[in-house]
Structures are given as structure tokens and as C-alpha cells.
Design an enzyme around this catalytic site. Structure first.
Site, PDB file in Angstrom:
ATOM      1  N   CYS A  50       0.799  -1.223   0.000  1.00 36.36           N
ATOM      2  CA  CYS A  50       0.000   0.000   0.000  1.00 36.36           C
ATOM      3  C   CYS A  50       0.834   1.276   0.000  1.00 36.36           C
ATOM      4  CB  CYS A  50      -0.945   0.014   1.191  1.00 36.36           C
ATOM      5  SG  CYS A  50      -2.141  -1.343   1.180  1.00 36.36           S
ATOM      6  N   HIS A  60      -3.149   7.376   1.367  1.00 32.45           N
ATOM      7  CA  HIS A  60      -3.599   6.046   0.959  1.00 32.45           C
ATOM      8  C   HIS A  60      -4.976   5.776   1.543  1.00 32.45           C
ATOM      9  CE1 HIS A  60      -4.054   1.803   0.596  1.00 32.45           C
ATOM     10  NE2 HIS A  60      -3.759   1.554   1.861  1.00 32.45           N
ATOM     11  N   ASN A  97     -10.374  -0.172  -0.527  1.00 31.76           N
ATOM     12  CA  ASN A  97      -8.915  -0.085  -0.467  1.00 31.76           C
ATOM     13  C   ASN A  97      -8.329  -0.851  -1.650  1.00 31.76           C
ATOM     14  OD1 ASN A  97      -6.177  -0.415   0.071  1.00 31.76           O
ATOM     15  ND2 ASN A  97      -6.445  -0.862   2.235  1.00 31.76           N
TER      16      ASN A  97
END
Length: 351
Positions: free
Chosen positions: A113, A278, A308
Site C-alpha cells: 500500500c 492512501h 482499499n
């Protein structure tokens, strides 16, 4: 010394959106439970046979189109993914070939990520060092492959039957991560320019392998064979995530990292136009924003619509902002992310 700018961007989300209500057909969850804990309302999943390179290809084509460039103009491809088409080779050369870039160097980065930050630092070295004039950064994830349910036809409402008790229980055991993740791709095209103030102004990056077991996928080459019936029976094909600990890491480490990156760049928080984080979890990002004391309208979010998408969240959001006019040339942007590894950091960029 030359600088560089974002001259193009693109994104791609596969198929239709799957709502929280859709997930209630294959596991014990609810729309309210998911919204309260994550902020996610819907997400996209790759259909069978479609992989990260396929998603990245569409995003890359959109980025080139928006920049008025051709595949032959790309000197280097950086591809962020934790869900590659194959265990090996990497997906970067595959998507470069599909795109028609020729035999340019194509590198996979596996920092999950947080990968966009690491890719930006690599691109900065290539562009400022003269090794490349035009770098294509791609981020794509096909996370449908580790979703814990097996009844995709039920999720699609293609049948009236219900999951078996065993399938329902297995999916429900893993709902903590399954309700968060989605699939998608984002692309940024960076090109060298005469303005040495454009590009990466500072970066604060960290990695700490002590916490690798807090978010990981258990299949690996410490076992012979690396994938066996025993490993599958132990559910090593599904991610293991210690959500509360990841939350603590993010809300403590990322505010410190943002302050460190700003100090390196000699800019104040109030001089930053956008804080692009993020999209891991809405609660995490709200806690980070509150600790930084920045206005809500300076930290945009799209996790409600996409979930996500791991390495792809930052470039997807940046493409949205470029196309709707929020993100404009010469603005000052702070990127910040934490991912499995653990890897984390922040960067100050003049876009």
C-alpha cells in the site's frame, strides 16, 4: 538540475461496483457494520481471467491519451502491485509489452500500500539523473483472487441458492479484510522539464520487518512445496490482518512522517494544497487528519466508492482530482501511506 511534472494520468475500475449489501449474501456482515468500521460503501472486483496487468494497461492508455503521448515515448515503467499476474516473472514487462513500449526497462515494486511513495523516489532518481525523460508509474491490484468466499455466482445474484454452512463460516472468519479491499488501477506519467522546482521536494520513508506478521499472505517458499493441500486447509491463501495494530501504526507513524517531510522541504502544513493519503480506511485517515490539524477539505477521500485498492489508491485519487480540476500544475501535495511490510512514509511533491 531539471525537474519533472505529471503530464498525464489515468485510472480503471473493473466491472460493476459490488455494494456492502451484495457481500451480505456470502458472509455474516451488514452495510452498517462495514460503513462504521471502514467507510466503504462499494468496491470493484476483477472477473475471472483478468489480472493486474490488464487493469494497468487501461489506466496507462488513459494516462498517455491525456498527455498526448505515445507508448514509444515512455523510457521506463515502474509497476506497483502485490497481486501480480504470476509469482514470477513480474507484471511490469507484461504490461509494457501489452502497451507497446518496446524493450524499455520495466520494474515491479513490492511495497504494497505504500508502493507509490517508493516508486516516486525511484522515478525521481531516474528523471533527475538523466536515465529517463519519461517514466510511467503504474499501480494495479487484482485482489478478488484472495477473497474468502467461493460462491461468486451467489454474489452476482446468478442463483437463488445460499452458501453452504462451511463456505459461509469461512468467509465470515475473514470478513475483517474482505470488506475493505477492492480492485483497480491508477497511472501517472512523469516527464522531465526545465523547472527544477517541479517534482519531489522531500521524502520520508521507512520499513520495519518486525511487524510483517501483522499483515501478510501466508503462502511462501519456506514450505516444500510452497502451495500444498495442507497450506490451503490452514487457509494460508487468505491474508492475515491485525487490524487494531495496523490502525495504531498508521495513526502514530504517518503524522510524524508528514511533519518530517514538510520539515525537509521547508514548507508549513498550511502551505500544502492537498494531503493525499492512501485510502486504507476512513477512520484511519480521519484520525491522521485530526492529529495533523488540517481541514477536512484538504484531505480528499474516495474509499466509499472503491474500497482499499492497495497500491492503486493514491494514483486513482490523483487522476480523479486532475480530471475534475482540483489538482492543478504547481500545487504542493503531500502523499502519505502505510502498508504491509511494514512500509510507510510521506512525500512533498510540486505537481
Amino acid at each position: 538540475m531539471a525537474g519533472y511534472r505529471i503530464i498525464g494520468s489515468g485510472r480503471h475500475l473493473p466491472g460493476r461496483p459490488y455494494t456492502n449489501h451484495d457481500l451480505t449474501r456470502v458472509m455474516d456482515t451488514s452495510d452498517e457494520w462495514i460503513r462504521q468500521r471502514t467507510g466503504v460503501v462499494q468496491r470493484h472486483f476483477c472477473p475471472e481471467g483478468l489480472g493486474a496487468s490488464d487493469l494497468a494497461l487501461v489506466a496507462a492508455q488513459e494516462a498517455l491519451k491525456s498527455a498526448g503521448r505515445e507508448p514509444q515515448d515512455v523510457d521506463y515503467v515502474l509497476f506497483n502491485t502485490m497481486t501480480p499476474d504470476y509469482t514470477f516473472p513480474g507484471s511490469a514487462p507484461i504490461v509494457a509489452d501489452k502497451l507497446g513500449c518496446g524493450n524499455v526497462p520495466a520494474l515491479d515494486l513490492r511495497t504494497q500500500c505504500a508502493a507509490m511513495l517508493f516508486a516516486y523516489q525511484v522515478a525521481d532518481g531516474l528523471l533527475r539523473g538523466g536515465a529517463a525523460r519519461c517514466v510511467l508509474i503504474l499501480s494495479a491490484e487484482a485482489q478478488a483472487g484472495f477473497m474468502p468466499w467461493q460462491d461468486w455466482d451467489i454474489l452476482e445474484e446468478a442463483t437463488d441458492r445460499r452458501p453452504s454452512v462451511e463456505a459461509w463460516d469461512r468467509a465470515s472468519r475473514h470478513r475483517g479484510y474482505a470488506v475493505i479491499f477492492g480492485d483497480g488501477a491508477g497511472a501517472l506519467l512523469l516527464e522531465r522539464c526545465d523547472d527544477d522546482a517541479a517534482g519531489l521536494l522531500s521524502i520520508d520513508l521507512h520499513s520495519d520487518g518486525r511487524y510483517a506478521d501483522q499483515l501478510h499472505l501466508g503462502l511462501g517458499f519456506r514450505r516444500r512445496p510452497f502451495c500444498s493441500e495442507k497450506a490451503l486447509a490452514a487457509e494460508h491463501q487468505f491474508p492475515t490482518m491485525n487490524g487494531p495494530e495496523i490502525f495504531k501504526h498508521a495513526v502514530t507513524k504517518l503524522p510524524r512522517s508528514v511533519h518530517a517531510a514538510c520539515a525537509q522541504a521547508r514548507v508549513r502544513l498550511d502551505e500544502v494544497d492537498w494531503f493525499i493519503a492512501h485510502q486504507a480506511n476512513w477512520r484511519i485517515n480521519e484520525a491522521i487528519r485530526e492529529r495533523l490539524g488540517v481541514p477536512a477539505d484538504k484531505m480528499p477521500s474516495n474509499i466509499d466508492r472503491y474500497g482499499n485498492t492497495s497500491s492503486a489508491t493514491i494514483p486513482i485519487l490523483m487522476d480523479e482530482m486532475r480530471r475534475d480540476g482540483r489538482l492543478r500544475p504547481r500545487q504542493l501535495v503531500c502523499l502519505t501511506a502505510l502498508g504491509a511490510g511494514i512500509h510507510w512514509g510521506s512525500a512533498i511533491v510540486r505537481v
